[in-house]
Motif scaffolding. Structure first.
Motif, short mmCIF file in Angstrom:
data_model
loop_
_atom_site.label_atom_id
_atom_site.label_comp_id
_atom_site.label_asym_id
_atom_site.label_seq_id
_atom_site.Cartn_x
_atom_site.Cartn_y
_atom_site.Cartn_z
N ALA A 57 49.13 39.66 59.51
CA ALA A 57 50.42 39.31 59.90
C ALA A 57 50.21 38.95 61.66
CB ALA A 57 51.23 40.81 60.02
N THR A 58 51.01 37.84 61.90
CA THR A 58 50.93 37.41 63.36
C THR A 58 52.54 37.40 63.57
OG1 THR A 58 49.09 36.18 63.12
CG2 THR A 58 50.54 35.74 65.09
N VAL A 59 53.08 38.21 64.80
CA VAL A 59 54.24 38.18 65.34
C VAL A 59 54.47 37.61 66.72
CG1 VAL A 59 56.45 39.69 65.39
CG2 VAL A 59 54.73 40.07 63.27
N GLU A 60 55.22 36.80 67.11
CA GLU A 60 55.53 36.53 68.52
C GLU A 60 56.49 37.40 69.05
OE1 GLU A 60 56.58 32.59 71.06
OE2 GLU A 60 56.49 32.37 68.87
N TYR A 61 56.33 37.79 70.12
CA TYR A 61 57.08 38.60 71.14
C TYR A 61 57.63 38.24 72.21
CZ TYR A 61 56.62 42.70 67.78
OH TYR A 61 56.51 43.56 66.73
N ASP A 62 58.71 38.25 73.02
CA ASP A 62 58.80 38.04 74.15
C ASP A 62 58.86 39.17 75.04
OD1 ASP A 62 60.22 37.23 76.80
OD2 ASP A 62 61.61 35.81 75.80
N CYS A 63 58.28 39.16 75.87
CA CYS A 63 58.06 40.69 76.84
C CYS A 63 58.66 40.43 78.33
CB CYS A 63 56.84 41.31 76.95
SG CYS A 63 55.99 41.59 75.13
N GLU A 64 59.91 40.35 78.43
CA GLU A 64 60.45 40.02 79.62
C GLU A 64 59.86 38.96 80.35
OE1 GLU A 64 60.65 43.54 82.27
OE2 GLU A 64 61.36 44.68 80.48
N GLY A 65 59.87 37.58 79.42
CA GLY A 65 59.44 36.41 80.11
C GLY A 65 57.97 36.05 80.01
N LEU A 66 57.20 37.16 79.22
CA LEU A 66 55.93 36.99 78.90
C LEU A 66 55.94 36.78 77.33
CD1 LEU A 66 52.66 36.88 79.65
CD2 LEU A 66 52.82 39.59 79.40
N ARG A 67 55.37 35.69 77.12
CA ARG A 67 55.43 35.54 75.48
C ARG A 67 54.10 35.92 75.08
NH1 ARG A 67 59.49 32.25 72.33
NH2 ARG A 67 61.15 32.32 73.54
N ILE A 68 53.92 36.81 73.71
CA ILE A 68 52.53 37.01 73.08
C ILE A 68 52.61 36.77 71.59
CG2 ILE A 68 51.82 38.62 75.33
CD1 ILE A 68 52.47 41.01 73.38
N ASN A 69 51.65 36.28 70.93
CA ASN A 69 51.61 36.54 69.65
C ASN A 69 50.60 37.61 69.15
OD1 ASN A 69 53.09 34.14 68.93
ND2 ASN A 69 51.41 32.95 70.13
N VAL A 70 51.20 38.59 68.81
CA VAL A 70 50.46 39.92 68.23
C VAL A 70 49.72 39.48 66.76
CG1 VAL A 70 50.44 42.37 67.96
CG2 VAL A 70 51.77 41.23 69.78
N ALA A 71 48.55 39.77 66.64
CA ALA A 71 47.83 39.57 65.35
C ALA A 71 47.48 41.06 64.83
CB ALA A 71 46.73 38.59 65.22
N THR A 72 47.97 41.43 63.73
CA THR A 72 47.57 42.82 63.23
C THR A 72 46.54 42.66 62.17
OG1 THR A 72 49.70 43.50 63.68
CG2 THR A 72 48.55 44.82 62.30
N ASP A 73 45.19 43.45 62.13
CA ASP A 73 44.58 43.24 61.13
C ASP A 73 45.11 43.69 59.75
OD1 ASP A 73 44.06 46.00 61.22
OD2 ASP A 73 41.99 46.15 61.70
N ALA A 74 44.35 43.58 58.73
CA ALA A 74 44.80 43.76 57.38
C ALA A 74 45.22 45.39 57.20
CB ALA A 74 43.76 43.37 56.32
N ASP A 75 44.45 46.38 57.93
CA ASP A 75 44.45 47.64 57.40
C ASP A 75 45.54 47.98 58.43
OD1 ASP A 75 42.55 47.74 55.68
OD2 ASP A 75 40.92 48.03 57.42
N GLY A 76 45.89 47.38 59.58
CA GLY A 76 47.07 47.91 60.56
C GLY A 76 46.25 48.80 61.51
N ASP A 77 44.99 48.68 61.59
CA ASP A 77 44.28 49.58 62.78
C ASP A 77 43.94 49.02 64.15
OD1 ASP A 77 44.05 51.30 60.70
OD2 ASP A 77 42.01 50.62 59.93
N ARG A 78 44.06 47.53 64.15
CA ARG A 78 44.01 46.82 65.37
C ARG A 78 44.98 45.93 65.64
NH1 ARG A 78 39.67 48.99 67.20
NH2 ARG A 78 38.77 47.68 68.57
N VAL A 79 45.28 45.65 66.90
CA VAL A 79 46.15 44.44 67.42
C VAL A 79 45.34 43.61 68.06
CG1 VAL A 79 48.42 45.30 66.55
CG2 VAL A 79 47.46 45.42 68.96
N ARG A 80 45.51 42.17 67.99
CA ARG A 80 44.91 41.27 69.20
C ARG A 80 45.93 40.26 69.83
NH1 ARG A 80 41.20 38.04 66.09
NH2 ARG A 80 40.59 40.27 65.35
#
Length: 133
Positions: A57-80
Motif C-alpha cells: 500500500a502507498t498512500v499520499e498525505y498532505d502534512c500541513e503543506g508537506l506532501r509525502i507518499n507513505v509506502a507500507t510493507d506487506a506485513d505492516g511492520d515498516r513504512v517508508r
C-alpha cells in the motif's frame, strides 16, 4: 498342409521385423510433477516479479503543506517515505491506537485513522496529515 504354410510365413515375419514393421515399443512413462518441496520455476517478466515484491500500500498525505507518499510493507511492520530528499524508514511500535511508526533519529508517523495521521520530524513541530484522494 497347414504346417508348410506356417513354415513359409516365418521368413516373411522375420523379414518384416527386420524392415522396421515390428509392433511399436511401449510408450515412455509420463513425467511426474515436481515434489512439493521443489519451487516452481520463475515465470513472468522481471518487472512483474519486482512489482510483486513492492509494498502492498502507498498512500499520499498532505502534512500541513508537506506532501509525502507513505509506502507500507506487506506485513505492516515498516513504512517508508521521502522528506526533503531523504528516504526515511520507520518501524512499527506499540501505540495507544492506530499504527505508530518510529525511527531512532526521532522521526514519528502515527496513522490514527484511515485518512488522518501525524508526522513528527526532529527539530520541527508535529504536523497534522490528511490523506490525499
Amino acid at each position: 498342409m497347414h504346417s508348410s504354410v506356417a513354415l513359409g510365413l516365418v521368413p516373411v515375419l522375420l523379414a518384416l521385423t527386420a524392415c522396421g514393421n515390428a509392433p511399436p515399443a511401449p510408450a515412455a512413462p509420463l513425467a511426474t510433477t515436481p515434489a512439493a518441496s521443489e519451487e516452481p520455476p520463475v515465470t513472468g517478466s522481471l518487472a512483474a516479479r519486482e512489482a510483486a515484491s513492492e509494498p502492498d500500500a502507498t498512500v499520499e498525505y498532505d502534512c500541513e503543506g508537506l506532501r509525502i507518499n507513505v509506502a507500507t510493507d506487506a506485513d505492516g511492520d515498516r513504512v517508508r517515505f521521502v522528506v526533503d530528499g531523504d528516504t526515511l524508514e520507520l518501524a512499527r511500535e506499540a501505540g495507544p491506537s492506530g499504527r505508530l511508526y518510529v525511527a531512532a533519529e526521532g522521526h514519528r508517523f502515527w496513522a490514527h485513522r484511515d485518512d488522518e495521521a501525524r508526522l513528527t520530524l526532529p527539530g520541527q513541530h508535529e504536523r497534522n496529515c490528511h490523506r490525499v484522494y
